[in-house]
Design an enzyme around this catalytic site. Structure first.
Site, PDB file in Angstrom:
ATOM      1  N   LYS A  99     -31.505  16.980  -2.795  1.00 38.29           N
ATOM      2  CA  LYS A  99     -30.409  17.098  -3.764  1.00 38.29           C
ATOM      3  C   LYS A  99     -29.602  18.353  -3.444  1.00 38.29           C
ATOM      4  CE  LYS A  99     -32.208  13.687  -6.289  1.00 38.29           C
ATOM      5  NZ  LYS A  99     -31.602  12.332  -6.282  1.00 38.29           N
ATOM      6  N   SER A 158     -28.498   8.440  -3.432  1.00 37.34           N
ATOM      7  CA  SER A 158     -28.223   9.442  -4.463  1.00 37.34           C
ATOM      8  C   SER A 158     -27.372  10.599  -3.965  1.00 37.34           C
ATOM      9  CB  SER A 158     -29.533   9.987  -5.029  1.00 37.34           C
ATOM     10  OG  SER A 158     -30.228  10.751  -4.060  1.00 37.34           O
TER      11      SER A 158
END
Length: 320
Positions: A174, A104
């Site tokens: 993230k 990701s």
């Protein structure tokens, strides 16, 4: 080093030296001899270390013999214990290693990379900033359905003390896009905007991806980030279950600042991937930080009021 000389000096010591010329005192190197010490004893102590006394030998019935050094095998458990305590303190308060479990964050981070996370600055009140890559605890079951690792007891122990990347699969990594007070928006394929300013994300968004995803699952959005929270997105935009796709949770897709473990500062492994993780330049563009201007406008009336009060206080003090 007043305790260098061992044993009491005899009361006849002065008689033994009576009539003899006094020896000149010469300072020993590295302050080996201190005031009140016998120079000969101090020299012996500096060269051979500690001594113990034994009866029946030497003048006065005492003699000094060196203590037997402690066995390495007896010291080893102590050294291991100290190392474990230090490792635990470093992992708890300074830095911790984490393993990247997914794609990701490509191409910034690859699956299998090990990153070091700074856990020290949050202890001093530092909060996440836009553009930083952060590790945080799962806010509200974001990892539902994801495979969970099953480390053995030894791996769990090493992870606990910080000598191995964390085996805790409830942590995510993230990039921070919005902080408290920001308005973050995605229209069409992008660009992504923060407080009305378009971000140039070509340096870190996965090649071939668009900054915004065109779908009805959360890829198109406009949100205002509440204070004490952050809005996060993966660099592999079309392969990241981030804030966009968790807007139905109890935090509306936001990550509470209190759940942030720390900022990822460097890729530590593998060796050919060594690199730091700086904040991209696009997050430094002028006008992006709308909160600073608002804060300045809020503080301005207070500052003017303070400047107005000071002359009045000085005038009253003069009158008194």
């Amino acid at each position: 080093m007043g305790d260098v000389a061992v044993g009491a000096r005899s009361g006849h010591d002065g008689e033994e030296h009576r009539g003899r010329p006094a020896e000149s005192a010469v300072p020993a190197a590295d302050s080996a001899v201190t005031p009140g010490s016998d120079s000969g004893a101090a020299e012996d102590d500096r060269v051979t270390g500690e001594y113990s006394t034994a009866e029946g030998e030497g003048p006065g019935g005492t003699a000094r013999t060196p203590k037997k050094p402690r066995s390495f095998w007896k010291e080893l458990p102590i050294l291991i214990g100290i190392a474990l305590v230090l490792a635990l303190l470093i992992k708890t308060f300074l830095v911790q290693a984490f393993s990247i479990p997914s794609d990701s964050m490509q191409n910034t981070l690859q699956q299998g990379d090990r990153v070091l996370v700074d856990k020290l600055t949050p202890w001093f009140g530092s909060e996440p900033e836009r553009g930083e890559v952060v590790v945080f605890h799962d806010p509200d079951n974001w990892l539902a359905g994801e495979p969970v690792a099953d480390p053995n007891a030894f791996q769990t122990f090493l992870s606990w003390i910080g000598l191995m990347p964390s085996a805790e699969e409830k942590d995510l990594i993230k990039r921070v896009v919005g902080v408290g007070g920001d308005t973050v928006e995605c229209k069409g394929t992008g660009p992504l905007t923060v407080n009305g300013k378009a971000l140039d994300e070509r340096s870190y968004v996965y090649a071939g991806n668009t900054p915004c995803s065109v779908d009805d699952q959360g890829g198109q959005f406009k949100v205002k980030v509440p204070e004490g929270s952050i809005w996060v997105m993966g660099d592999h935009r079309q392969n990241s279950r981030d804030s966009r796709y968790n807007q139905s949770d109890k935090h509306n897709g936001m990550v509470p600042v209190k759940d942030v473990v720390g900022r990822a500062i460097v890729i530590a492994w593998p060796v050919n991937r060594w690199d730091n993780l700086p904040v991209p330049d696009t997050f430094d563009q002028a006008g992006l930080n709308a909160r600073s201007a608002a804060a300045g406008l809020t503080a301005a009336p207070q500052g003017l009021a303070l400047l107005g009060v000071v002359p009045v206080v000085l005038w009253r003090r003069r009158k008194q």
